[in-house]
Scaffold this motif. Sequence first.
Motif, PDB file in Angstrom:
ATOM      1  N   TYR A  85      83.772 -60.174  16.170  1.00 20.46           N
ATOM      2  CA  TYR A  85      84.513 -59.803  14.779  1.00 20.46           C
ATOM      3  C   TYR A  85      85.315 -58.482  15.155  1.00 20.46           C
ATOM      4  O   TYR A  85      84.945 -57.684  15.960  1.00 20.46           O
ATOM      5  CB  TYR A  85      83.114 -59.174  14.141  1.00 20.46           C
ATOM      6  N   VAL A  87      86.606 -55.376  13.562  1.00 18.79           N
ATOM      7  CA  VAL A  87      85.920 -54.447  12.581  1.00 18.79           C
ATOM      8  C   VAL A  87      86.944 -53.206  12.542  1.00 18.79           C
ATOM      9  O   VAL A  87      86.999 -52.182  13.551  1.00 18.79           O
ATOM     10  CB  VAL A  87      84.611 -54.093  12.647  1.00 18.79           C
ATOM     11  N   ILE A  98      96.217 -55.160   3.808  1.00 19.41           N
ATOM     12  CA  ILE A  98      97.219 -56.493   3.924  1.00 19.41           C
ATOM     13  C   ILE A  98      97.793 -56.237   5.585  1.00 19.41           C
ATOM     14  O   ILE A  98      97.919 -57.456   5.927  1.00 19.41           O
ATOM     15  CB  ILE A  98      97.923 -56.610   2.860  1.00 19.41           C
ATOM     16  N   HIS A 101      95.348 -57.122   7.744  1.00 18.19           N
ATOM     17  CA  HIS A 101      95.152 -58.830   7.934  1.00 18.19           C
ATOM     18  C   HIS A 101      96.400 -59.461   8.463  1.00 18.19           C
ATOM     19  O   HIS A 101      96.116 -60.248   9.157  1.00 18.19           O
ATOM     20  CB  HIS A 101      94.928 -59.110   6.416  1.00 18.19           C
ATOM     21  N   TRP A 113      89.260 -65.870   9.648  1.00 13.40           N
ATOM     22  CA  TRP A 113      89.284 -64.548   8.474  1.00 13.40           C
ATOM     23  C   TRP A 113      87.815 -64.433   8.323  1.00 13.40           C
ATOM     24  O   TRP A 113      87.552 -63.314   7.869  1.00 13.40           O
ATOM     25  CB  TRP A 113      89.886 -65.087   7.108  1.00 13.40           C
ATOM     26  N   ARG A 114      87.095 -65.143   8.600  1.00 10.10           N
ATOM     27  CA  ARG A 114      85.496 -65.269   8.530  1.00 10.10           C
ATOM     28  C   ARG A 114      85.162 -64.174   9.403  1.00 10.10           C
ATOM     29  O   ARG A 114      83.841 -63.503   9.207  1.00 10.10           O
ATOM     30  CB  ARG A 114      84.761 -66.570   8.888  1.00 10.10           C
ATOM     31  N   ILE A 116      86.631 -61.301  10.239  1.00  8.09           N
ATOM     32  CA  ILE A 116      87.448 -60.054  10.036  1.00  8.09           C
ATOM     33  C   ILE A 116      86.712 -58.924   9.007  1.00  8.09           C
ATOM     34  O   ILE A 116      86.352 -59.601   7.959  1.00  8.09           O
ATOM     35  CB  ILE A 116      88.893 -60.459   9.424  1.00  8.09           C
ATOM     36  N   VAL A 117      86.520 -57.821   9.289  1.00  8.04           N
ATOM     37  CA  VAL A 117      85.987 -56.850   8.514  1.00  8.04           C
ATOM     38  C   VAL A 117      86.664 -55.773   8.446  1.00  8.04           C
ATOM     39  O   VAL A 117      87.035 -55.038   9.424  1.00  8.04           O
ATOM     40  CB  VAL A 117      84.677 -56.694   8.895  1.00  8.04           C
ATOM     41  N   LEU A 118      87.257 -55.330   7.174  1.00  4.38           N
ATOM     42  CA  LEU A 118      87.785 -54.063   6.781  1.00  4.38           C
ATOM     43  C   LEU A 118      86.936 -53.180   6.284  1.00  4.38           C
ATOM     44  O   LEU A 118      86.377 -53.604   5.038  1.00  4.38           O
ATOM     45  CB  LEU A 118      89.226 -54.265   6.064  1.00  4.38           C
ATOM     46  N   CYS A 119      86.538 -52.081   6.743  1.00  2.00           N
ATOM     47  CA  CYS A 119      85.493 -51.334   6.155  1.00  2.00           C
ATOM     48  C   CYS A 119      85.774 -49.834   5.892  1.00  2.00           C
ATOM     49  O   CYS A 119      86.891 -49.434   6.439  1.00  2.00           O
ATOM     50  CB  CYS A 119      84.285 -51.480   6.748  1.00  2.00           C
ATOM     51  N   ILE A 125      77.341 -52.054  10.816  1.00  2.00           N
ATOM     52  CA  ILE A 125      77.708 -53.282  11.258  1.00  2.00           C
ATOM     53  C   ILE A 125      76.688 -53.654  12.192  1.00  2.00           C
ATOM     54  O   ILE A 125      76.286 -52.993  13.052  1.00  2.00           O
ATOM     55  CB  ILE A 125      79.200 -53.098  11.902  1.00  2.00           C
ATOM     56  N   GLY A 126      76.158 -54.922  12.051  1.00  2.00           N
ATOM     57  CA  GLY A 126      74.903 -55.297  12.760  1.00  2.00           C
ATOM     58  C   GLY A 126      75.353 -56.248  13.893  1.00  2.00           C
ATOM     59  O   GLY A 126      74.529 -56.767  14.154  1.00  2.00           O
ATOM     60  N   THR A 127      76.365 -56.061  14.685  1.00  2.00           N
ATOM     61  CA  THR A 127      76.502 -56.833  15.755  1.00  2.00           C
ATOM     62  C   THR A 127      75.756 -56.274  17.103  1.00  2.00           C
ATOM     63  O   THR A 127      75.291 -55.303  16.955  1.00  2.00           O
ATOM     64  CB  THR A 127      78.107 -56.729  16.177  1.00  2.00           C
TER      65      THR A 127
ATOM     66  N   MET B  91      88.234 -61.735   2.583  1.00  2.00           N
ATOM     67  CA  MET B  91      89.274 -61.947   3.535  1.00  2.00           C
ATOM     68  C   MET B  91      89.745 -63.241   3.295  1.00  2.00           C
ATOM     69  O   MET B  91      91.022 -63.713   3.662  1.00  2.00           O
ATOM     70  CB  MET B  91      88.493 -61.936   4.827  1.00  2.00           C
ATOM     71  N   LEU B  97      92.649 -58.258  -1.257  1.00  2.00           N
ATOM     72  CA  LEU B  97      92.197 -57.035  -0.439  1.00  2.00           C
ATOM     73  C   LEU B  97      92.532 -55.569  -1.300  1.00  2.00           C
ATOM     74  O   LEU B  97      91.589 -54.871  -1.809  1.00  2.00           O
ATOM     75  CB  LEU B  97      92.811 -57.105   0.708  1.00  2.00           C
ATOM     76  N   ILE B 116      82.954 -49.233   1.242  1.00  2.00           N
ATOM     77  CA  ILE B 116      83.407 -50.504   0.730  1.00  2.00           C
ATOM     78  C   ILE B 116      83.716 -51.105   2.036  1.00  2.00           C
ATOM     79  O   ILE B 116      84.317 -50.828   3.096  1.00  2.00           O
ATOM     80  CB  ILE B 116      84.614 -50.283   0.108  1.00  2.00           C
ATOM     81  N   VAL B 117      83.201 -52.605   2.016  1.00  2.00           N
ATOM     82  CA  VAL B 117      83.302 -53.619   3.203  1.00  2.00           C
ATOM     83  C   VAL B 117      84.059 -54.600   2.594  1.00  2.00           C
ATOM     84  O   VAL B 117      83.557 -55.552   1.811  1.00  2.00           O
ATOM     85  CB  VAL B 117      82.186 -53.808   3.933  1.00  2.00           C
ATOM     86  N   LEU B 118      85.546 -54.865   3.021  1.00  2.00           N
ATOM     87  CA  LEU B 118      85.978 -56.200   2.805  1.00  2.00           C
ATOM     88  C   LEU B 118      85.764 -57.255   4.196  1.00  2.00           C
ATOM     89  O   LEU B 118      86.680 -56.818   5.037  1.00  2.00           O
ATOM     90  CB  LEU B 118      87.528 -56.224   2.122  1.00  2.00           C
ATOM     91  N   CYS B 119      84.928 -58.275   3.773  1.00  2.00           N
ATOM     92  CA  CYS B 119      85.040 -59.178   5.047  1.00  2.00           C
ATOM     93  C   CYS B 119      84.861 -60.690   4.889  1.00  2.00           C
ATOM     94  O   CYS B 119      85.645 -61.136   3.748  1.00  2.00           O
ATOM     95  CB  CYS B 119      83.542 -58.673   5.651  1.00  2.00           C
ATOM     96  N   GLY B 120      84.658 -61.451   5.804  1.00  2.00           N
ATOM     97  CA  GLY B 120      84.558 -62.596   5.729  1.00  2.00           C
ATOM     98  C   GLY B 120      83.178 -63.252   5.455  1.00  2.00           C
ATOM     99  O   GLY B 120      82.459 -63.019   4.383  1.00  2.00           O
ATOM    100  N   ASP B 121      82.523 -63.320   6.783  1.00  2.00           N
ATOM    101  CA  ASP B 121      81.106 -63.954   6.951  1.00  2.00           C
ATOM    102  C   ASP B 121      80.322 -62.708   6.836  1.00  2.00           C
ATOM    103  O   ASP B 121      80.655 -61.408   7.356  1.00  2.00           O
ATOM    104  CB  ASP B 121      81.170 -64.408   8.133  1.00  2.00           C
ATOM    105  N   ILE B 124      77.051 -60.255   9.775  1.00  2.00           N
ATOM    106  CA  ILE B 124      76.657 -59.233  10.720  1.00  2.00           C
ATOM    107  C   ILE B 124      76.743 -58.008   9.585  1.00  2.00           C
ATOM    108  O   ILE B 124      76.447 -56.773  10.497  1.00  2.00           O
ATOM    109  CB  ILE B 124      78.042 -58.912  11.320  1.00  2.00           C
TER     110      ILE B 124
END
Lengths: 180, 180
Positions: A85, A87, A98, A101, A113-114, A116-119, A125-127, B91, B97, B116-121, B124
């Motif tokens: 991921y 992040v 953008i 991205h 895109w699944r 990708i995390v923009l935060c 984040i739980g990885t 995403m 976005l 704020i979190v913009l993500c896919g899946d 996580i």
Amino acid sequence: MKKSIAIDMDNVLVDIELNWINWYEKAFGLRVEREAMRGIPEDAAFPDPIAARSLLYQPGFFLNAPIIEGAAEALQSLKEHYDLYIVSAAMEFPNSLIEKHDWLARYLPFISWRNIVLCGDKSIIGTDILIDDHTKNLDPFKGETILFTAGHNINVERHTRVNNWAEALDLLLVEERLAP
Amino acid sequence: MKKSIAIDMDNVLVDIELNWINWYEKAFGLRVEREAMRGIPEDAAFPDPIAARSLLYQPGFFLNAPIIEGAAEALQSLKEHYDLYIVSAAMEFPNSLIEKHDWLARYLPFISWRNIVLCGDKSIIGTDILIDDHTKNLDPFKGETILFTAGHNINVERHTRVNNWAEALDLLLVEERLAP
């Protein structure tokens, strides 16, 4: 089940130090040496830190930053063994959303895109693993932490350090980790 | 320590059903009744689902969507007792976005960019609680799940359901939860 890794962008995938030096030179006619960034906050290396920070809001700053050596090949290898991921704490700079991205689409098109995390704050984040250059992200992280060397963090000692992507692969692709 | 809640945007904070109906009518001259969206995927309620989905890529679609009744007041109340994170699967629609960022700044200015979190899946996301309208997000979530009613999910039975923000507050602000 594969373990999951959250991977930071700036100073881990994106060579934001070099990019910042280049943009500062183009804007203000003065080239800062990369060595000047060692052991101090990133913006403090520039003669005018406020002017340096203003560059972060310029269109194209994030989009046109170069990739860190070996990053794309390393992620291709890691992807076979881990759920990856990307992040990035992009929310502080809305103009970067953008661009980040689009940068990923250009340099790492094999990242969905699944993934990708923009935060903002990364503490939720739980990885299993986080690779990052900032202690503010690594310190509160609940899983395993890996500090990716950047000028500003060279004196940090409380996280496992990798100096480049070759070292990250040595750490993450050892047999004991990959055994089921 | 406060517990943390991840809160979805579309159909939870943002009235995307009503927005979609309005945009479809403006673009194609036909008004779909909200009741037609019950129990089926959202796009299937429109005579031309592909045309309906094309609206999601139009500038302004996300930015100008109305807020769901009671959402802002509810988040103000919850914020006193929980760490709130807005977590949107934005995403898939890169144009959304900046619009989602700007929507939040407009309607929920008391939510920091840090939250704020913009993500896919969303699998996580490591908050204690997730409020969402989609089972694809709720099913793999490791913490407590709350299904926010939307037309497409009225037949889902495997998560705790709230029909509106008043019910969400009744569930989340009971004394047993808030006791230290």
